[in-house]
Design a protein around this motif. Structure first.
Motif, mmCIF file in Angstrom:
data_model
loop_
_atom_site.group_PDB
_atom_site.id
_atom_site.type_symbol
_atom_site.label_atom_id
_atom_site.label_comp_id
_atom_site.label_asym_id
_atom_site.label_seq_id
_atom_site.Cartn_x
_atom_site.Cartn_y
_atom_site.Cartn_z
ATOM 1 N N PHE A 170 0.793 -1.245 0.126
ATOM 2 C CA PHE A 170 -0.001 -0.129 0.108
ATOM 3 C C PHE A 170 0.943 1.178 0.244
ATOM 4 O O PHE A 170 1.694 1.240 0.639
ATOM 5 C CB PHE A 170 -0.902 -0.006 1.254
ATOM 6 C CG PHE A 170 -2.043 -1.274 1.161
ATOM 7 C CD1 PHE A 170 -3.105 -1.170 0.859
ATOM 8 C CD2 PHE A 170 -1.627 -2.420 1.604
ATOM 9 C CE1 PHE A 170 -4.093 -2.176 0.536
ATOM 10 C CE2 PHE A 170 -2.318 -3.624 1.613
ATOM 11 C CZ PHE A 170 -3.595 -3.190 1.251
ATOM 12 N N VAL A 171 0.450 2.404 -0.500
ATOM 13 C CA VAL A 171 1.175 3.365 -0.933
ATOM 14 C C VAL A 171 0.566 4.727 -0.341
ATOM 15 O O VAL A 171 -0.757 4.845 -0.423
ATOM 16 C CB VAL A 171 1.503 3.815 -2.420
ATOM 17 C CG1 VAL A 171 2.008 5.098 -2.605
ATOM 18 C CG2 VAL A 171 2.336 2.717 -3.345
ATOM 19 N N PHE A 172 1.382 5.476 0.355
ATOM 20 C CA PHE A 172 0.738 6.820 1.095
ATOM 21 C C PHE A 172 1.609 7.763 0.471
ATOM 22 O O PHE A 172 2.811 7.887 0.826
ATOM 23 C CB PHE A 172 0.987 6.525 2.577
ATOM 24 C CG PHE A 172 0.259 5.469 3.181
ATOM 25 C CD1 PHE A 172 -1.149 5.681 3.547
ATOM 26 C CD2 PHE A 172 0.555 4.276 3.215
ATOM 27 C CE1 PHE A 172 -1.716 4.359 4.257
ATOM 28 C CE2 PHE A 172 0.356 3.008 3.574
ATOM 29 C CZ PHE A 172 -1.207 3.173 4.114
ATOM 30 N N ASN A 173 1.099 8.807 0.089
ATOM 31 C CA ASN A 173 1.469 9.843 -0.905
ATOM 32 C C ASN A 173 1.370 11.330 -0.118
ATOM 33 O O ASN A 173 -0.084 11.518 0.164
ATOM 34 C CB ASN A 173 1.065 9.610 -2.311
ATOM 35 C CG ASN A 173 2.069 10.516 -3.250
ATOM 36 O OD1 ASN A 173 2.507 11.810 -2.937
ATOM 37 N ND2 ASN A 173 2.652 10.099 -4.199
ATOM 38 N N GLY A 203 7.174 11.118 0.282
ATOM 39 C CA GLY A 203 6.995 12.377 0.362
ATOM 40 C C GLY A 203 7.633 13.548 -0.620
ATOM 41 O O GLY A 203 8.149 12.832 -1.475
ATOM 42 N N ASN A 204 7.531 14.774 -0.355
ATOM 43 C CA ASN A 204 8.004 15.666 -1.556
ATOM 44 C C ASN A 204 9.296 16.010 -1.147
ATOM 45 O O ASN A 204 9.924 15.675 0.225
ATOM 46 C CB ASN A 204 7.099 16.865 -1.402
ATOM 47 C CG ASN A 204 5.757 16.569 -2.035
ATOM 48 O OD1 ASN A 204 5.605 15.729 -3.079
ATOM 49 N ND2 ASN A 204 4.832 17.174 -1.454
ATOM 50 N N GLN A 205 10.222 16.712 -1.928
ATOM 51 C CA GLN A 205 11.552 17.171 -1.820
ATOM 52 C C GLN A 205 11.455 17.954 -0.455
ATOM 53 O O GLN A 205 10.749 18.906 -0.211
ATOM 54 C CB GLN A 205 12.053 18.091 -2.843
ATOM 55 C CG GLN A 205 13.363 18.336 -2.887
ATOM 56 C CD GLN A 205 14.328 16.979 -2.959
ATOM 57 O OE1 GLN A 205 14.123 15.968 -3.631
ATOM 58 N NE2 GLN A 205 15.231 17.091 -2.300
ATOM 59 N N HIS A 210 7.281 10.741 9.807
ATOM 60 C CA HIS A 210 7.243 10.443 11.194
ATOM 61 C C HIS A 210 5.915 9.443 11.418
ATOM 62 O O HIS A 210 4.857 9.610 11.111
ATOM 63 C CB HIS A 210 6.874 11.759 12.075
ATOM 64 C CG HIS A 210 6.897 11.302 13.553
ATOM 65 N ND1 HIS A 210 8.016 11.310 14.391
ATOM 66 C CD2 HIS A 210 5.722 10.922 14.446
ATOM 67 C CE1 HIS A 210 7.594 11.312 15.485
ATOM 68 N NE2 HIS A 210 6.620 10.768 15.626
ATOM 69 N N LEU A 211 6.237 8.466 12.256
ATOM 70 C CA LEU A 211 5.175 7.318 12.348
ATOM 71 C C LEU A 211 5.183 7.226 14.027
ATOM 72 O O LEU A 211 6.153 7.393 14.693
ATOM 73 C CB LEU A 211 5.756 5.830 12.108
ATOM 74 C CG LEU A 211 6.115 5.731 10.574
ATOM 75 C CD1 LEU A 211 6.537 4.435 10.293
ATOM 76 C CD2 LEU A 211 4.924 6.266 9.452
ATOM 77 N N HIS A 212 4.004 7.210 14.520
ATOM 78 C CA HIS A 212 3.731 6.791 15.955
ATOM 79 C C HIS A 212 2.758 5.533 16.152
ATOM 80 O O HIS A 212 1.768 5.387 15.260
ATOM 81 C CB HIS A 212 2.972 8.180 16.484
ATOM 82 C CG HIS A 212 2.812 7.862 18.015
ATOM 83 N ND1 HIS A 212 3.662 7.890 18.970
ATOM 84 C CD2 HIS A 212 1.512 7.391 18.530
ATOM 85 C CE1 HIS A 212 3.069 7.602 20.060
ATOM 86 N NE2 HIS A 212 1.605 7.484 20.056
ATOM 87 N N PHE A 213 3.059 4.530 16.707
ATOM 88 C CA PHE A 213 2.736 3.387 16.948
ATOM 89 C C PHE A 213 1.769 3.436 18.409
ATOM 90 O O PHE A 213 2.345 3.490 19.352
ATOM 91 C CB PHE A 213 3.339 2.283 17.073
ATOM 92 C CG PHE A 213 4.006 1.721 15.605
ATOM 93 C CD1 PHE A 213 3.334 0.815 14.860
ATOM 94 C CD2 PHE A 213 4.946 2.697 14.957
ATOM 95 C CE1 PHE A 213 3.764 0.247 13.754
ATOM 96 C CE2 PHE A 213 5.532 2.041 13.738
ATOM 97 C CZ PHE A 213 4.786 1.180 12.918
ATOM 98 N N ARG A 262 12.674 11.561 2.371
ATOM 99 C CA ARG A 262 11.347 11.881 1.835
ATOM 100 C C ARG A 262 10.703 10.365 1.558
ATOM 101 O O ARG A 262 9.326 10.032 1.463
ATOM 102 C CB ARG A 262 11.027 12.618 0.702
ATOM 103 C CG ARG A 262 12.021 11.949 -0.659
ATOM 104 C CD ARG A 262 11.666 13.189 -1.380
ATOM 105 N NE ARG A 262 12.421 12.571 -2.843
ATOM 106 C CZ ARG A 262 12.138 13.117 -3.850
ATOM 107 N NH1 ARG A 262 11.107 14.203 -4.222
ATOM 108 N NH2 ARG A 262 12.561 12.806 -5.064
ATOM 109 N N PHE A 263 11.636 9.186 1.644
ATOM 110 C CA PHE A 263 10.936 7.913 1.431
ATOM 111 C C PHE A 263 11.025 7.170 2.561
ATOM 112 O O PHE A 263 12.088 7.140 3.246
ATOM 113 C CB PHE A 263 11.510 7.357 0.007
ATOM 114 C CG PHE A 263 11.003 5.746 0.050
ATOM 115 C CD1 PHE A 263 9.820 5.358 -0.650
ATOM 116 C CD2 PHE A 263 12.068 4.690 0.566
ATOM 117 C CE1 PHE A 263 9.489 4.307 -0.839
ATOM 118 C CE2 PHE A 263 11.569 3.470 0.305
ATOM 119 C CZ PHE A 263 10.281 3.273 -0.237
ATOM 120 N N PHE A 264 10.038 6.267 3.042
ATOM 121 C CA PHE A 264 10.214 5.510 4.100
ATOM 122 C C PHE A 264 9.338 4.055 3.797
ATOM 123 O O PHE A 264 8.360 4.275 3.017
ATOM 124 C CB PHE A 264 9.493 5.852 5.316
ATOM 125 C CG PHE A 264 10.074 5.574 6.373
ATOM 126 C CD1 PHE A 264 11.594 5.233 6.630
ATOM 127 C CD2 PHE A 264 9.295 5.158 7.525
ATOM 128 C CE1 PHE A 264 12.136 4.725 8.034
ATOM 129 C CE2 PHE A 264 10.129 4.689 8.967
ATOM 130 C CZ PHE A 264 11.343 4.512 8.907
#
Length: 324
Positions: A170-173, A203-205, A210-213, A262-264
């Protein structure tokens, strides 16, 4: 005399093949039903005679057969089986509903449900799932169960954009949304076995992710390796593996993870043994100049500021004494 007759009714409705054998209510009943995804993609299953109480000495088998990448997911709306003791967590000597999935060519039990607690969603690890309803006792106060089923290919994940070239990705843009949430397959139910899912964040340039579980329950033992038969969640700043981040597994409290660029990529991997309820997390695309401060960091910063204020106060009084 009619009670000695066995009434067999065959139905071919909505792609399901049903065989019901209803005898006298006091003598019990048997039923079997098979659902094929070629003819039906979703529907409802219930215990015999629902919403009336089900008869005692009843065995019903509900089999689901999908195709290809399809998984079977069942979601319960009502669940009320006869249970003489509320403290029996093992479901011994009670009416039960048992779930089976196919592992290495054979059907293996993955869970047993009993009592009146609504079960969490159930998902197969492949195109086949079987539910067996065993009613030993029955009761006029027990209505039985009602559940919906679906043959799906999205693993119960309804966020992001699914990539067709992967079994589960799955992609999140950032261009579509700057923040949101994502979760493990079938959450909040047990995640399916033998499953690997990817979550790609773009992400963009000049942005980072940031991820919060908020919740984390992935079966395994640190360092979450194959030799300990651990499921795990893995993080990377690249499409390939990143040595910077350690794998996460087990039952963990809330925690944060942040990308360098910008990529994760987040990878969820389960094996064919045990399972857990997975994870629930939020994501946020941030400008690199922004700093995301956790609650613990705020607490630490506040403590440091208090120490500095205390030091300045002491220094001030010492200067006054010297002047005098």
């Amino acid at each position: 005399m009619c009670r000695n007759f066995v009434i067999l009714l065959f139905f071919h409705i909505c792609g399901c093949k049903e065989l019901f054998d209803f005898r006298d209510k006091n003598k019990g009943s048997n039923c079997d039903v098979v659902f094929l995804s070629d003819s039906v993609k979703n529907g409802t299953i219930t215990s015999p005679l629902y919403p009336s109480p089900y008869p005692a000495r009843t065995i019903c088998r509900y089999e689901f057969q999908g195709r290809g990448k399809e998984r079977v997911q069942t979601i319960f709306q009502e669940f009320n089986l006869y249970h003489p003791r509320d403290d029996n967590r093992e479901c011994d000597n009670q009416d039960t509903l048992i779930a089976f999935v196919q592992i290495e060519g054979r059907m293996e039990k993955i869970d047993t449900f009993c009592g009146s607690t609504l079960p969490r969603p159930v998902m197969s690890n492949g195109p086949r799932l079987k539910l067996e309803f065993h009613a030993v006792y029955g009761s006029r106060y027990s209505r039985g169960f009602k559940a919906t089923f679906s043959f799906i290919q999205n693993f119960g994940i309804k966020v992001g954009v699914q990539l067709p070239d992967y079994p589960c990705a799955f992609v999140f843009n950032s261009n579509e949304t700057r923040s949101g949430h994502f979760y493990s397959p079938n959450y909040p139910g047990f995640y399916p076995r033998d499953t690997e899912c990817y979550y790609f964040f773009h992400g963009n340039q000049g942005e980072k992710i940031h991820l919060h579980f908020n919740y984390f329950d992935v079966e395994g033992v640190f360092p979450c390796e194959a030799k300990s038969a651990s499921d795990y969640v893995e993080f990377s700043n690249f499409v390939s593996q990143d040595r910077k981040y350690e794998r996460h597994c087990g039952q963990l409290g809330e925690f944060d993870i942040e990308s360098d660029r910008r990529f994760f990529r987040v990878t969820f991997k389960s094996n064919d043994r045990l399972d857990g309820t997975g994870f629930n997390a939020t994501y946020q695309f941030l400008d690199k100049v922004e700093s995301f401060t956790t609650r613990s960091e705020l607490t630490n910063e506040t403590a440091v500021l208090k120490d500095i204020d205390g030091f300045i106060t002491i220094l001030f009084f010492l200067m006054i004494k010297l002047i005098r």
